[in-house]
Design a protein around this motif. Structure first.
Motif, PDB file in Angstrom:
ATOM      1  N   SER A 162      40.168  36.250  48.109  1.00 41.07           N
ATOM      2  CA  SER A 162      40.071  34.996  47.346  1.00 41.07           C
ATOM      3  C   SER A 162      40.127  33.789  48.267  1.00 41.07           C
ATOM      4  CB  SER A 162      41.191  34.916  46.303  1.00 41.07           C
ATOM      5  OG  SER A 162      41.039  35.930  45.322  1.00 41.07           O
ATOM      6  N   ALA A 163      41.016  33.837  49.268  1.00 42.02           N
ATOM      7  CA  ALA A 163      41.121  32.727  50.212  1.00 42.02           C
ATOM      8  C   ALA A 163      39.830  32.561  51.005  1.00 42.02           C
ATOM      9  CB  ALA A 163      42.298  32.957  51.155  1.00 42.02           C
ATOM     10  N   MET A 219      34.803  34.229  42.547  1.00 39.07           N
ATOM     11  CA  MET A 219      36.227  33.932  42.700  1.00 39.07           C
ATOM     12  C   MET A 219      37.056  34.420  41.509  1.00 39.07           C
ATOM     13  SD  MET A 219      36.024  30.223  44.594  1.00 39.07           S
ATOM     14  CE  MET A 219      37.807  30.108  44.641  1.00 39.07           C
ATOM     15  N   PRO A 220      36.626  34.167  40.267  1.00 47.19           N
ATOM     16  CA  PRO A 220      37.408  34.710  39.143  1.00 47.19           C
ATOM     17  C   PRO A 220      37.465  36.239  39.143  1.00 47.19           C
ATOM     18  CG  PRO A 220      35.943  32.970  38.386  1.00 47.19           C
ATOM     19  CD  PRO A 220      35.552  33.272  39.790  1.00 47.19           C
ATOM     20  N   ARG A 221      36.337  36.891  39.453  1.00 48.54           N
ATOM     21  CA  ARG A 221      36.335  38.346  39.425  1.00 48.54           C
ATOM     22  C   ARG A 221      37.152  38.920  40.581  1.00 48.54           C
ATOM     23  NH1 ARG A 221      36.556  41.342  35.668  1.00 48.54           N
ATOM     24  NH2 ARG A 221      34.570  40.775  34.694  1.00 48.54           N
ATOM     25  N   ALA A 222      37.088  38.309  41.752  1.00 46.77           N
ATOM     26  CA  ALA A 222      37.895  38.790  42.875  1.00 46.77           C
ATOM     27  C   ALA A 222      39.380  38.671  42.570  1.00 46.77           C
ATOM     28  CB  ALA A 222      37.555  38.001  44.144  1.00 46.77           C
ATOM     29  N   ALA A 223      39.749  37.648  41.823  1.00 44.38           N
ATOM     30  CA  ALA A 223      41.161  37.456  41.494  1.00 44.38           C
ATOM     31  C   ALA A 223      41.634  38.410  40.391  1.00 44.38           C
ATOM     32  CB  ALA A 223      41.403  36.005  41.058  1.00 44.38           C
ATOM     33  N   ARG A 224      40.721  38.785  39.472  1.00 42.45           N
ATOM     34  CA  ARG A 224      41.135  39.618  38.333  1.00 42.45           C
ATOM     35  C   ARG A 224      40.066  40.645  38.016  1.00 42.45           C
ATOM     36  NH1 ARG A 224      45.441  37.884  35.199  1.00 42.45           N
ATOM     37  NH2 ARG A 224      45.264  40.005  34.394  1.00 42.45           N
ATOM     38  N   LEU A 225      40.166  41.810  38.642  1.00 40.33           N
ATOM     39  CA  LEU A 225      39.248  42.890  38.294  1.00 40.33           C
ATOM     40  C   LEU A 225      39.588  43.498  36.943  1.00 40.33           C
ATOM     41  CD1 LEU A 225      38.343  45.033  41.426  1.00 40.33           C
ATOM     42  CD2 LEU A 225      36.850  43.694  39.970  1.00 40.33           C
ATOM     43  N   ASP A 226      40.753  43.174  36.413  1.00 37.12           N
ATOM     44  CA  ASP A 226      41.132  43.727  35.121  1.00 37.12           C
ATOM     45  C   ASP A 226      40.591  42.904  33.963  1.00 37.12           C
ATOM     46  OD1 ASP A 226      42.764  41.619  35.872  1.00 37.12           O
ATOM     47  OD2 ASP A 226      44.474  42.345  34.705  1.00 37.12           O
ATOM     48  N   LEU A 254      30.856  43.175  42.389  1.00 34.76           N
ATOM     49  CA  LEU A 254      31.497  42.117  43.172  1.00 34.76           C
ATOM     50  C   LEU A 254      31.200  42.259  44.655  1.00 34.76           C
ATOM     51  CD1 LEU A 254      33.494  39.753  43.519  1.00 34.76           C
ATOM     52  CD2 LEU A 254      35.331  41.457  43.605  1.00 34.76           C
ATOM     53  N   LEU A 255      31.405  43.470  45.189  1.00 33.39           N
ATOM     54  CA  LEU A 255      31.190  43.659  46.621  1.00 33.39           C
ATOM     55  C   LEU A 255      29.717  43.503  46.983  1.00 33.39           C
ATOM     56  CD1 LEU A 255      33.635  46.604  47.403  1.00 33.39           C
ATOM     57  CD2 LEU A 255      33.990  44.145  47.666  1.00 33.39           C
ATOM     58  N   GLY A 256      28.829  43.951  46.096  1.00 36.00           N
ATOM     59  CA  GLY A 256      27.408  43.741  46.357  1.00 36.00           C
ATOM     60  C   GLY A 256      27.047  42.261  46.342  1.00 36.00           C
ATOM     61  N   GLY A 292      39.530  50.277  49.574  1.00 39.74           N
ATOM     62  CA  GLY A 292      39.400  50.408  48.126  1.00 39.74           C
ATOM     63  C   GLY A 292      40.249  49.407  47.391  1.00 39.74           C
ATOM     64  N   LYS A 293      40.398  48.190  47.980  1.00 40.21           N
ATOM     65  CA  LYS A 293      41.299  47.180  47.409  1.00 40.21           C
ATOM     66  C   LYS A 293      40.549  45.882  47.207  1.00 40.21           C
ATOM     67  CE  LYS A 293      45.206  49.261  49.799  1.00 40.21           C
ATOM     68  NZ  LYS A 293      46.182  49.126  50.870  1.00 40.21           N
ATOM     69  N   ALA A 294      39.567  45.908  46.360  1.00 40.15           N
ATOM     70  CA  ALA A 294      38.779  44.706  46.111  1.00 40.15           C
ATOM     71  C   ALA A 294      39.482  43.740  45.181  1.00 40.15           C
ATOM     72  CB  ALA A 294      37.426  45.088  45.514  1.00 40.15           C
ATOM     73  N   ALA A 295      40.455  44.229  44.445  1.00 41.50           N
ATOM     74  CA  ALA A 295      41.119  43.348  43.486  1.00 41.50           C
ATOM     75  C   ALA A 295      42.481  42.957  43.974  1.00 41.50           C
ATOM     76  CB  ALA A 295      41.245  44.049  42.142  1.00 41.50           C
TER      77      ALA A 295
END
Length: 589
Positions: free
Chosen positions: A39-40, A80-87, A305-307, A586-589
């Motif tokens: 996110s940063a 940015m929103p998706r990286a912060a909250r994958l849930d 997200l990663l793509g 495996g820690k995108a979120a």
């Protein structure tokens, strides 16, 4: 309804960092730390993009401006929103060409007329987001898609959020405007929404599935790694298998072999405008399966997200190159100005050294002054200021004025080729033409003569003051100032002109040239003459440097300082490192 075997993201082992807890998942603190790093890095990229501008009309500048705006929107509304909250609930954008039946499909999937459908185009003017009532809070206060705003009306361009109890929780459908809409803003909004999607449900028809526009959009999804499913709508049953096979072949050829393909037969809608439930059941089952568990939702969100981040870093690198091009073009335009005015300064200095100021009218005045004896009187006053009469007009004033006029004309003549060279060079460059103004406007304000006269006038004032200060006593200062300045001025401006001494002065006194040579042996006069020449040449250089600023300021006004290129490149690299760490661990979120 026929369909190609659907690929369901999320059928993989539990990723590291996820701890199973019954039917839900929870995230360990280390995973949240890596999410913060990503996110940063994305925030830094957003800040770098906000500082970047591409004002010069260089090749690719328009595309760079569009790409920067699109990437900023994607950062704010999705990355940015998706990286912060994958849930957060997944957003499946339903997109496609005009008349593909997107709104009808959305209505049919939720079994309610939530999005307007009809024969008028464009039908969908504002995007409609349909979600389960339990997910409404995500889109009312969460930053996901916040750049579009949330409104209860269907005004053009505004996002309308609608609840649909029959929709699977954890998944929202977003009915987007047509990608080929006749309204430019609708087209832009459609592409903006597709860039903010976790999943694309791309709708086309049997009549239009081979059109160029849909395939450009699908290739962009492929390049970003977006999860895509395709709905082939309004297919006549007799050609269903043939058309589906051809579209499946095209998807494979375009690098989308795993994209699920659903075929909806051409059929009659009911009184609410809904397709038969059995026709949309496979699409509904696919969406339900995707959103059925948090693990699968995370898998879809993480993959897209990663793509998207990979594509974003590539775009940022391209924008850094575009910014570097802007700086190079600005430097080249400025170099043209500096070179042209440097040549003008050199030309003026050479002409002064060659005595060009003593040609034409000034030379005629010199000859007349010699013939009338005025030069001889000037020299006598310089040699002995006591011989100057207070009531007598200082001799040499007319000659001084003529030389001043000639010097000013010399400066104007030296500047004209410089301006012509700049206009010619800038006119040949799109960025330069934009700085010149209208394409047929190849002129600049004609203030050359005024500026040149000011240079010579200031030099004359300095020269008079120096002559007065150089006088040996008060009496000389008050009676010999103008005459001494006149002689020095003539000496400096015409020293390289051998003809200046031709003609005779007063009878019995010898030639004016002989007298002048005698005066110049005086140390005070010789020093003053040398200083006057040096000062004049300095003023000439300063004059042309000042004149060049009229052009250089046009370039500088378009510069972005400091250059955004290094910052963009570094931000892209940082995002790439954070993405790689998230991918490996495996820690995108």
């Amino acid at each position: 309804m026929a369909s190609r075997t659907a690929f369901f993201p999320g059928n993989e082992p539990e990723p590291p960092g996820v701890v199973r807890d019954g039917t839900s998942t929870r995230t360990d603190p280390d995973r949240r730390g890596h999410a913060a790093d990503l996110s940063a890095a994305l925030r830094s990229l957003r800040d770098a993009l906000r500082a970047a501008r591409f004002p010069l009309e260089t090749d690719g500048a328009s595309a760079a401006r569009h790409a920067a705006a699109a990437l900023l929107a994607q950062l704010d509304e999705y990355l940015m929103p998706r990286a912060a909250r994958l849930d957060a609930p997944l957003v499946a954008v339903v997109g496609g060409s005009t008349g593909a039946g997107k709104s009808t499909l959305v209505n049919s999937l939720v079994r309610a007329p939530v999005s307007r459908a009809g024969v008028l185009r464009p039908t969908t003017r504002g995007p409609v987001l349909v979600c389960h009532p339990a997910d409404g809070t995500w889109f009312g206060g969460h930053p996901l898609l916040s750049g579009l705003g949330q409104h209860g009306s269907a005004d053009e361009g505004e996002l309308r959020v609608v609840s649909a109890p029959l929709l699977q929780p954890g998944l929202a459908l977003l009915d987007a405007p047509d990608i080929d809409s006749v309204v430019a803003r609708n087209r832009e909004l459609a592409h903006e929404l597709l860039a903010a999607a976790d999943l694309w449900l791309f709708v086309t028809t049997a009549a239009r599935y081979a059109d160029a526009v849909p395939w450009r959009v699908l290739r962009s999804a492929r390049d970003r790694g977006t999860v895509v499913a395709v709905v082939l709508d309004r297919v006549p049953p007799p050609v269903r298998d043939e058309v589906a096979a051809d579209l499946s072949r095209l998807l494979s050829e375009q690098g989308l072999p795993a994209a699920p393909l659903f075929v909806v037969d051409e059929s009659t809608v009911d009184g609410q405008g809904l397709l038969p439930e059995d026709q949309v059941a496979p699409v509904a089952a696919y969406l339900t399966e995707v959103a059925s568990s948090e693990l699968r939702r995370r898998a879809v969100g993480r993959r897209t997200l990663l793509g998207a981040i990979t594509a974003a870093t590539a775009t940022a690198d391209e924008l850094a190159f575009a910014a570097m091009q802007q700086g190079a073009v600005a430097d080249a335009l400025a170099a043209t100005v500096r070179e042209a005015y440097h040549r003008a300064s050199q030309t003026a200095a050479e002409q002064i050294a060659l005595g060009a100021a003593m040609r034409g009218a000034a030379y005629a005045r010199w000859r007349a002054s010699v013939a009338s004896g005025e030069v001889a009187r000037v020299l006598r006053v310089v040699q002995d200021p006591a011989k100057a009469r207070p009531s007598q007009a200082p001799p040499g004033r007319a000659l001084q004025g003529a030389i001043a006029t000639a010097l000013a004309a010399l400066l104007v003549e030296a500047e004209a080729p410089a301006e012509e060279a700049i206009v010619d060079r800038w006119s040949a460059d799109p960025a330069g033409r934009s700085l010149l103004g209208a394409p047929d406007d190849d002129t600049v304000p004609d203030d050359h003569a005024t500026a040149a006269r000011e240079v010579v006038r200031d030099w004359q004032a300095w020269l008079r003051n120096e002559a007065r200060l150089a006088a040996p006593n008060v009496r000389t200062r008050t009676r010999g100032t103008t005459t001494a300045a006149t002689v020095v001025l003539a000496t400096v401006a015409a020293a390289a002109t051998p003809e200046m001494g031709s003609g005779e002065g007063e009878p019995g006194r010898g030639s004016a040239a002989d007298a002048l040579r005698r005066v110049l042996t005086d140390p005070t006069i010789a020093r003053l003459a040398g200083r006057a020449r040096d000062d004049l040449l300095d003023r000439v250089r300063q004059h042309f440097a000042a004149r060049s600023l009229r052009w250089l300021r046009r370039v500088d006004a378009q510069r972005v300082e400091p250059s955004p290129a290094p910052r963009l490149r570094q931000a892209a690299a940082d995002v790439g490192v954070a993405r790689q760490l998230a991918l490996v661990l495996g820690k995108a979120a």
